[in-house]
Design a protein around this motif. Structure first.
Motif, PDB file in Angstrom:
ATOM      1  N   UNK A 177      33.437  25.951  52.905  1.00  0.00           N
ATOM      2  CA  UNK A 177      33.405  27.161  53.742  1.00  0.00           C
ATOM      3  C   UNK A 177      33.828  26.834  55.172  1.00  0.00           C
ATOM      4  N   UNK A 178      33.372  25.701  55.688  1.00  0.00           N
ATOM      5  CA  UNK A 178      33.741  25.275  57.026  1.00  0.00           C
ATOM      6  C   UNK A 178      35.250  25.043  57.115  1.00  0.00           C
ATOM      7  N   UNK A 179      35.842  24.434  56.079  1.00  0.00           N
ATOM      8  CA  UNK A 179      37.296  24.214  56.055  1.00  0.00           C
ATOM      9  C   UNK A 179      38.058  25.541  56.071  1.00  0.00           C
ATOM     10  N   UNK A 180      37.553  26.535  55.354  1.00  0.00           N
ATOM     11  CA  UNK A 180      38.181  27.864  55.393  1.00  0.00           C
ATOM     12  C   UNK A 180      38.201  28.397  56.831  1.00  0.00           C
ATOM     13  N   UNK A 181      37.055  28.317  57.489  1.00  0.00           N
ATOM     14  CA  UNK A 181      36.965  28.821  58.864  1.00  0.00           C
ATOM     15  C   UNK A 181      37.861  28.015  59.803  1.00  0.00           C
ATOM     16  N   UNK A 182      37.842  26.692  59.673  1.00  0.00           N
ATOM     17  CA  UNK A 182      38.668  25.848  60.541  1.00  0.00           C
ATOM     18  C   UNK A 182      40.145  26.178  60.352  1.00  0.00           C
ATOM     19  N   UNK A 183      40.560  26.319  59.112  1.00  0.00           N
ATOM     20  CA  UNK A 183      41.964  26.625  58.821  1.00  0.00           C
ATOM     21  C   UNK A 183      42.357  27.975  59.418  1.00  0.00           C
ATOM     22  N   UNK A 184      41.498  28.970  59.271  1.00  0.00           N
ATOM     23  CA  UNK A 184      41.801  30.299  59.823  1.00  0.00           C
ATOM     24  C   UNK A 184      41.947  30.235  61.344  1.00  0.00           C
ATOM     25  N   UNK A 211      46.259  27.465  59.610  1.00  0.00           N
ATOM     26  CA  UNK A 211      46.612  26.792  58.354  1.00  0.00           C
ATOM     27  C   UNK A 211      46.490  27.792  57.217  1.00  0.00           C
ATOM     28  N   UNK A 212      47.513  27.852  56.392  1.00  0.00           N
ATOM     29  CA  UNK A 212      47.484  28.704  55.199  1.00  0.00           C
ATOM     30  C   UNK A 212      47.422  27.783  53.999  1.00  0.00           C
ATOM     31  N   UNK A 213      46.414  27.985  53.171  1.00  0.00           N
ATOM     32  CA  UNK A 213      46.244  27.121  52.010  1.00  0.00           C
ATOM     33  C   UNK A 213      47.245  27.445  50.927  1.00  0.00           C
ATOM     34  N   UNK A 214      47.867  26.396  50.390  1.00  0.00           N
ATOM     35  CA  UNK A 214      48.790  26.537  49.268  1.00  0.00           C
ATOM     36  C   UNK A 214      48.023  26.551  47.968  1.00  0.00           C
TER      37      UNK A 214
END
Length: 136
Positions: free
Chosen positions: A119-126, A130-133
């Motif tokens: 969940x933290x990685x989702x927030x950091x990426x946003x 960063x857009x996840x492939x």
């Protein structure tokens, strides 16, 4: 023996079944009992590694690209700091001409910590474009 407990009822039944065996074994042996949170799953590990791989392809730190392993160290360190998890220390190496970071590693993640990290990685990426492939 190792058991995965998911409910109070399951734990109660297991303990009732094991108690006579424990008492019997203690007559001739010394036993050790460890109760801890469940470790992260392989699926959780694969997910956050894929997410970190996408971050490594797209993000920069200090104006440079870094490999996935370097990003993993950076991200885990920040996750731990954001969540008040003891991260370790940076100390001089044995020969005194460099430094070594001793710290928290993802292999120590519990299931809950691994979920929180994803969940933290989702927030950091946003926050960092960063857009996840991967299907994160």
């Amino acid at each position: 023996m190792k058991f995965q407990l998911t409910s109070k009822e399951q734990a109660k039944g297991l303990m009732a079944n094991l108690w006579p065996k424990v008492i019997n074994a203690l007559e001739t042996k010394v036993l050790s009992l460890e109760i801890k949170e469940a470790n992260k799953s392989r699926e959780q590990e694969e997910k956050y590694h894929a997410m970190i791989g996408d971050i490594a392809k797209q993000a920069q730190h200090l104006g440079a690209k870094w490999d996935a392993e370097s990003w993993k160290r950076l991200l885990v360190d920040q996750f731990c700091r954001d969540n008040d998890i003891k991260t370790g220390v940076v100390i001089p190496n044995l020969s005194g001409d460099g430094i070594v970071q001793l710290g928290f590693q993802t292999r120590k993640f519990t299931k809950e910590q691994a979920s929180e990290f994803v969940e933290w990685l989702h927030a950091w990426a946003a926050e960092n474009g960063v857009v996840y492939e991967v299907n994160a």
